[in-house]
Design an enzyme around this catalytic site. Structure first.
Site, PDB file in Angstrom:
ATOM      1  CD  GLU A  25      53.381  77.560  31.633  1.00 46.82           C
ATOM      2  OE1 GLU A  25      52.145  77.298  31.767  1.00 46.82           O
ATOM      3  OE2 GLU A  25      53.906  77.317  30.646  1.00 46.82           O
ATOM      4  CE  LYS A  86      44.944  76.850  28.624  1.00 44.75           C
ATOM      5  NZ  LYS A  86      44.689  76.229  27.362  1.00 44.75           N
ATOM      6  CB  VAL A 106      52.264  81.687  28.886  1.00 45.74           C
ATOM      7  CG1 VAL A 106      53.073  83.142  28.656  1.00 45.74           C
ATOM      8  CG2 VAL A 106      53.373  80.580  28.798  1.00 45.74           C
ATOM      9  CB  ALA A 141      44.952  85.166  26.557  1.00 42.55           C
ATOM     10  CG  ASP A 142      50.090  82.386  26.548  1.00 39.71           C
ATOM     11  OD1 ASP A 142      49.169  82.514  27.559  1.00 39.71           O
ATOM     12  OD2 ASP A 142      50.617  81.130  26.121  1.00 39.71           O
ATOM     13  CE  LYS A 159      54.325  70.985  22.347  1.00 37.06           C
ATOM     14  NZ  LYS A 159      54.089  71.826  23.443  1.00 37.06           N
TER      15      LYS A 159
END
Ligand code: PSU
Ligand code: MN
Length: 303
Positions: A25, A86, A106, A141-142, A159
């Site tokens: 990515e 982004k 991602v 949204a990943d 994380k």
């Protein structure tokens, strides 16, 4: 070939030769790390993938095209341009039709990888359910992408800026398997353990490839999370990262940071509050994931 796809010479040759390819990515470059460490990380990760017998395909949106594989200059551009957007799923049509510079998250990288026929993707950490999502509705949204797009994502877990338990619940609801490598525990990015388990432990690339192939052979669309813990020697002390995470979350709240700015804000604050040590760990875990992902991509080619 899809009208929006543009393959680099290296990736085009790999496709023609039927070689293993690993997607990477670009939001991690533009919004996840500072310059120049971001560009240096990107180059080193690409080389690790080559050394592992696969071909790296870093993905970004440039000049109205989905670029699959970037030149050195393009990596530099992404690492230095303050106006790189982004780009997640909802942003793709805008950045493409407006010919803006876009760094793929991602989610967006999974979409582009699937379009390009690439089934293995290496990153640092995936997005997830944010703490307080019951009021903010902030769910990356990943996760939806993992539910519907058939790409295996190698990461070091999520994380602790996120609600890890809720992230795993969300993935379960959407039928996304979470596999762990070398241990049963689901890793928490900077640390090897999150206090939660992955669904399945599969230690070898052959086993991981067998699992992924079986999922898709059954017609079960969607991704697989392959969580690979940061090497013990590079992990951060849990108490330290927990305290700093809480502080960064408080600052984001106080400053009213919302939407797509939340994750980059938290990453930058954690880096500053650890005096850069989190960046060292971050780079180490991405490299570790690159080794894992290259081996997986090679194993995916075996019958
Ligand atoms: N987590 C990291 N580093 C990153 C990101 C997440 O440790 O660079 C980036 C990835 O591109 C991921 C995105 O897809 O942030 C998630 O953003 P959001 O939470 O806004 O969906
Ligand atoms: Mn969000």
């Amino acid at each position: 070939m899809h009208q929006y796809l543009l393959f680099s010479p290296e990736v085009a040759a790999a496709r023609a030769a039927g070689k293993a390819i690993v997607a990477l990515e670009s939001t991690i470059i533009s919004h996840g790390m500072p310059y120049p460490q971001n560009v240096q990380m990107a180059r080193e990760v690409e080389q690790i993938i080559r050394d592992g017998g696969a071909v790296p395909a870093t993905i970004a949106i440039i000049g109205g095209k989905i670029c699959i594989g970037l030149s050195d200059e393009q990596l530099e551009l992404l690492g230095t341009s303050p106006d790189a957007m982004k780009v997640s799923r909802r942003d793709l049509p805008f950045v493409l039709s407006q010919s803006k510079l876009g760094a793929t998250t991602v989610a967006a990288t999974m979409i582009c990888a699937e379009l390009a026929g690439i089934s293995v993707f290496v990153t640092g950490g995936i997005g997830g359910v944010h703490r307080g999502a019951e009021t903010s509705f902030d769910i990356s949204a990943d996760l939806q992408e993992l539910a519907q797009t058939s790409v295996a994502v190698v990461c070091a877990g999520v994380k602790s800026i996120l609600d890890i338990g809720l992230t795993l619940e969300y993935l379960e609801t959407h039928g996304v398997p979470v596999v762990s490598v070398g241990q049963r525990g689901f890793p928490a990015f900077f640390t090897r353990e999150s206090g939660f388990n992955a669904d399945f432990q599969l230690d070898t690339p052959a086993e991981q490839a067998g699992f992924i192939r079986t999922k898709w052979a059954l017609g079960l669309k969607g991704g697989v999370v392959v969580s690979n813990p940061v090497p013990a020697s590079e992990a951060m002390p849990k108490e330290e990262i927990d305290a700093i995470t809480l502080q960064a979350l408080g600052e984001a709240d106080d400053q009213g940071v919302t939407g797509k700015n939340v994750t980059p804000f938290l990453l930058a604050r954690i880096k500053a509050l650890t005096a850069g040590r989190s960046l060292v760990t971050n780079i180490a875990l991405v490299k570790n994931n690159a080794r894992c992902g290259a081996a997986l991509a090679v194993a995916m080619l075996a019958a």
